[in-house]
Structures are given as C-alpha cells and as structure tokens.
Design an enzyme around this catalytic site. Sequence first.
Site, PDB file in Angstrom:
ATOM      1  CB  THR A 169      -1.937   5.760  -2.048  1.00  0.00           C
ATOM      2  OG1 THR A 169      -1.701   4.368  -1.926  1.00  0.00           O
ATOM      3  CG2 THR A 169      -3.149   6.127  -1.223  1.00  0.00           C
ATOM      4  CB  THR A 170       0.992   3.083  -5.713  1.00  0.00           C
ATOM      5  OG1 THR A 170       0.757   2.378  -4.501  1.00  0.00           O
ATOM      6  CG2 THR A 170       2.399   2.837  -6.185  1.00  0.00           C
ATOM      7  CG  ASP A 173      -6.670   0.014  -0.298  1.00  0.00           C
ATOM      8  OD1 ASP A 173      -6.681   0.844   0.617  1.00  0.00           O
ATOM      9  OD2 ASP A 173      -5.654  -0.249  -0.976  1.00  0.00           O
ATOM     10  CG  ASP A 205      -1.946   0.988   1.241  1.00  0.00           C
ATOM     11  OD1 ASP A 205      -2.541   1.184   0.176  1.00  0.00           O
ATOM     12  OD2 ASP A 205      -2.173   1.622   2.276  1.00  0.00           O
TER      13      ASP A 205
HETATM   14  P1  ADP Z   1      -2.603   1.910  -5.999  1.00  0.00           P
HETATM   15  O1  ADP Z   1      -1.941   2.139  -4.675  1.00  0.00           O
HETATM   16  O2  ADP Z   1      -2.370   3.056  -6.924  1.00  0.00           O
HETATM   17  O3  ADP Z   1      -4.033   1.560  -5.884  1.00  0.00           O
HETATM   18  P2  ADP Z   1      -2.204  -0.804  -6.865  1.00  0.00           P
HETATM   19  O4  ADP Z   1      -0.992  -1.603  -6.555  1.00  0.00           O
HETATM   20  O5  ADP Z   1      -3.455  -1.143  -6.160  1.00  0.00           O
HETATM   21  O6  ADP Z   1      -1.827   0.707  -6.669  1.00  0.00           O
HETATM   22  O7  ADP Z   1      -2.426  -0.910  -8.448  1.00  0.00           O
HETATM   23  C1  ADP Z   1      -3.484  -0.278  -9.080  1.00  0.00           C
HETATM   24  C2  ADP Z   1      -3.324  -0.395 -10.577  1.00  0.00           C
HETATM   25  O8  ADP Z   1      -3.367  -1.748 -11.008  1.00  0.00           O
HETATM   26  C3  ADP Z   1      -4.470   0.311 -11.293  1.00  0.00           C
HETATM   27  O9  ADP Z   1      -3.971   1.071 -12.346  1.00  0.00           O
HETATM   28  C4  ADP Z   1      -5.315  -0.848 -11.810  1.00  0.00           C
HETATM   29  O10 ADP Z   1      -6.042  -0.494 -12.957  1.00  0.00           O
HETATM   30  C5  ADP Z   1      -4.271  -1.886 -12.098  1.00  0.00           C
HETATM   31  N1  ADP Z   1      -4.825  -3.235 -12.129  1.00  0.00           N
HETATM   32  C6  ADP Z   1      -5.470  -3.879 -11.143  1.00  0.00           C
HETATM   33  N2  ADP Z   1      -5.835  -5.110 -11.536  1.00  0.00           N
HETATM   34  C7  ADP Z   1      -5.404  -5.269 -12.809  1.00  0.00           C
HETATM   35  C8  ADP Z   1      -5.455  -6.333 -13.760  1.00  0.00           C
HETATM   36  N3  ADP Z   1      -6.037  -7.490 -13.480  1.00  0.00           N
HETATM   37  N4  ADP Z   1      -4.907  -6.130 -14.954  1.00  0.00           N
HETATM   38  C9  ADP Z   1      -4.306  -4.970 -15.233  1.00  0.00           C
HETATM   39  N5  ADP Z   1      -4.202  -3.946 -14.386  1.00  0.00           N
HETATM   40  C10 ADP Z   1      -4.753  -4.073 -13.183  1.00  0.00           C
HETATM   41 MG    MG Z   2      -4.969  -0.112  -5.170  1.00  0.00          MG
END
Ligand code: ADP
Ligand code: MG
Length: 542
Positions: free
Chosen positions: A95-96, A391, A62
């Site tokens: 957040t990332t 989340d 996170d």
């Molecule tokens: P954040 O802290 O920004 O929420 P995450 O590690 O949760 O970071 O990653 C979020 C990103 O991963 C988003 O851009 C989302 O669209 C992408 N994402 C999530 N699941 C998938 C998937 N199955 N295929 C492609 N991208 C994905």
């Molecule tokens: Mg996320």
Amino acid sequence: MMGTTPILILKEGTRRDRGKGAQTNNIAAAKAIADAVRTTLGPRGMDKMLVDSMGDVVITNDGVTILKEIDVEHPAAKMLVEVAKAQDQEVGDGTTTAVIMAGEILKRAEDMIDQNIHPTVIAQGYRLAAERATELLGDLSEKVGPKDKATLRKIAATSMISKAISADREHFAELAVGSVLAVAEEVDGVWQVDKDNIQIVKKQGGSVTDSEMIDGIIVDKERVHTGMPTRVEKAKIALVNAALEVKKTEFDARIAISKPEQLHAFLGEEENILRGFVDALKKVGANVVFGQKGLDDMTQHFLAKEGIFAIRRVKKSDMEKLAKATGARIVSKVKEIEKADLGTAALVEERKIGDDEMTFVTGTKNPKAISLLLRGGTEHVVDEIERSVEDAISVVKAAVEDGEMVTGGGSVHTHLSLGLRDYAASVGGREQIAIEAFATALEVVPRTLAENAGLDPIDTIIDLRNAHKAGKHRHGINLYTGKVTDMRKLDVLEPVRVTRQALSSATDTAVMILRIDDVIAATEFSGGAPGEGGPGGEGDFE
Ligand code: ADP
Ligand code: MG
C-alpha cells in the site's frame, strides 16, 4: 444591460479552481499524501503513532492504516487514499509503495505541465508506460507453487520485515504459510485461497511467539456452568439461535395465585419448559450447545446435569463459522431439532489463554476451517501483529494463486525503469518525454528505501542502474550494508501481484487527477458541525 453584471450560475460561496491552478493544487495535495507515508517504506522505515479525536492510539507502519486513520479533506488527496485502499483490497500488501508511486508520477507530470506539455499527452504517455512496464514485469517473474513451502515462507517473511514483529517473522511466516495452504483449493487447475476461511483471534497477554495455528474454530467464550465438562471428545454440536429461557411478558402481568398448589404448578410449568429444551437436545444426542442468545440459570443447571457443554451469547459471525466448519445447521426452534441438524468435531475444549477461558473446536468436519490465535503483550502490539499477519497471508495467497514472484528491494522497479527508457526512445514524440518521466518516477521505490536506511540515494540508484545494465536483474539494495546485491540470495521475494496492482492503480489515479482542469466545490462543509451552511439551505439564487 447584459455584460454589466456577471452572470452567476453557481451558488454563492462555491469555490472554483481552473486550469493550471487546479492541476497544481491537486498535485500538491497528492504529493502531501505520498509524503505522509514515505518514511515508513521498507525494513528500515519508521512507524507512525496516530491519535484520533477520542485519544485512541494506533501505532503502525501500514500505509493503508495510516491513510484510513488520518482525516483527509482535499478531493485529490482522497483519491490517493483510494489507491491505498484498492491495493489493500486487491493484494493486501504494497500500500505504501502504490501511494508513493502515484505521488511521484504526479510530481513528474507537474514538471512537464510547466514545460507546456498538454496533460492529455502526459496521460497518454503514462498509459503506454504502464502497459509496457506490466509486460516487462511478466518477463521478470519466476515460478512458485503451493508445494514450495520454503519459498512461500520467504515471501511471507519479506512482507513482515518492515513491521514491529520483524524479529519473530520466521514464526509468523510459518503460521501464514500453514494457514494459507490449509485452506487453498485447486479448482480446475487454478489455485484459490479464501481468506475468510482463516479466522484471526486476538488475545492480549503472553509472548508473541505463543501465537499459534489451530485447526478449527476458536470462540472467545467460556462454558456457562462449572458443572459442565471442560473437554468433550467426539462432539455432537447443536447451534441454537433461540433463547433457552422462558419468555418474560412484555408488560407487567399479574398472575393471581390464591392457593399454594397454584404457585407450585406455575413454577413447575416454567421448569417443564426449560427441561423440555434440554430433553430435545439430549434426545438427538447433542453433547455441545452453542447458543446465540441467553441461557436461563435453570437450563444451565439441567444441561450441566446431562454433561452437556454449553456457551451462550455467541456472536452471529462465530455461529456462521461454526456452522460451516462443523456441518451443523443453526436451529431456531429447539424443540424441533433433529439429528441431521448436529455438527461434529473431534474435540470441543475450554482452555485458559492468558486470564480468560476460550473454547476451541478442533478436528472439525470441514478441514478448511483454520484459526490463528495471536498473542502479544499489549493491545497495540496484538493489533499490529494482526495487520502484519494479514499482509503475510495476503502475499502468500497472491503467490499461490498466481504462481509467480519477483525479487524486491528495489530490483523490479530499477529493471522496469531501465526497460521503459529503451521503450521511450522507440515511441518518440512528446509521449517519449512522459514515458521517460514515468521511468524516473518508478525509481522512487529504491530511492525511498535507500533514504529511509540512511544511504545516499543518488549513489545507490547509480549502483543499481549499473548492475541492471550488466544484466543482473535480481539486484536490489541490501539496506543493512548499503551494497547492491542479489535479492534472491537475501530471500527478499514478493508476489508479482503487488507490483502489477501498484502500477495499475497508481497510473489510473494519476491520469484521472491529471485530466482535471476545473474543480468546482460547493460551499465548504465545516468538518465537525454538519448542518450549518450545508446543503438544503434557502436555495437563494438571484
Ligand atoms: P508496503 O506498504 O508498500 O508494503 P513496506 O514497508 O512493507 O511497504 O515495504 C515494502 C518494500 O520493502 C518493498 O519494496 C520490498 O521489496 C522492500 N523490502 C522488504 N524487505 C527488504 C530487504 N530485506 N531488503 C531490501 N528491501 C526490502
Ligand atoms: Mg509491505
């Protein structure tokens, strides 16, 4: 005379960084922060293990948790940490993404500064770009409502796919959607979700899929006396924030007793007081008592004899939740308790969870009291489950409240990036360059997703652009096959609020950092030992 000695207007030891030096330095710090989290982005991102000075370990993916845990010193870096915090507060997810976007926007600005484009022009271009991107985002959004549970579950699952609990995300998506919908309210045609109504209780042990939703409140305490019932149906609940014991004197007191009858009378008096408490509770018909303070052994005994279920030393926050859920009023003088002060619940029950007993108050008067009991093998697992479930709750809340969603997997960012390029041409001038830079910066999201999945980022970006130019606006990256495909079919869905907030906080912060051309910093604070060389010195200026 003048001109020979420089005029000192700043205290000795003050550091000053001006012009390009200040900008480069600030941008470098911001980039360093973005680099610290970029490998965690997306389903194939990695986790970080953070160890604090006390040796406590946190394992997480996170963004905001990572940045909160690491001790950041540089002022511009701190501003990027604020981006993550704002995103966390406003949306609870993304957040990332927000931090990586802010870092990339700044990195692109650095190239322009090197080409002698003035930072205020860059800032102006960035503002225009963010506004336009937000409009384009609106055109992309698709409707989703509280009745559309299947879609909401997909949104919840998308937010958890990158987490350690990914394998069990269906189970937790069910819990997140169930709990959000249970507390959602329609006020004047607008849906509202108060996350505070969802109580999260963690209990180490068991399997993660033992995590469950309870319609009511959980108090992590057991009944005080084994003679008390473990189950009370049609509970009439008294909430007491006074100690049900005889006050001890503050100082040593000596009571002179010379005759056996006096001792008898003295002990009898104490017993009478305690019995008085129990009688008062019994008189109004209470069969469950939650005490915020202590309960004397004798009181416990009397309560048990009356078949009243009682817990002591309940946390203040739990008392407040119980009051809200059961409709009880917290009383501080037990002797004055009235029937109207009691709350109700269909069942108050002590259950063994793992190695401990916990009290479940279910079927409460207020149906909007919901708890999630999270289980997992170790403390670290349970903690990461909590962050992931938070989340998931946040994205479902955002989707229900705003009623709009978009596809993820880099699809939105590619679409916005292409749209901005068209827009840049229409703006022209030096701002055009800044808008184009912003457009390129947005591609950092698909690029990082691809990199973290071990795909070739350049090929992927080209495939994405081609798909979007052909009007396939839902195409993102399938991170497992490397193919660019329809994210709607892959069930990768996000509330629009994630991207909207990331755009605005990343831009605001980047612009703020760009506008700084002078950093005046007081004498360095030696992190661990305040007091030395800190403010409040002799005030020597000569
Ligand atoms: P954040 O802290 O920004 O929420 P995450 O590690 O949760 O970071 O990653 C979020 C990103 O991963 C988003 O851009 C989302 O669209 C992408 N994402 C999530 N699941 C998938 C998937 N199955 N295929 C492609 N991208 C994905
Ligand atoms: Mg996320």
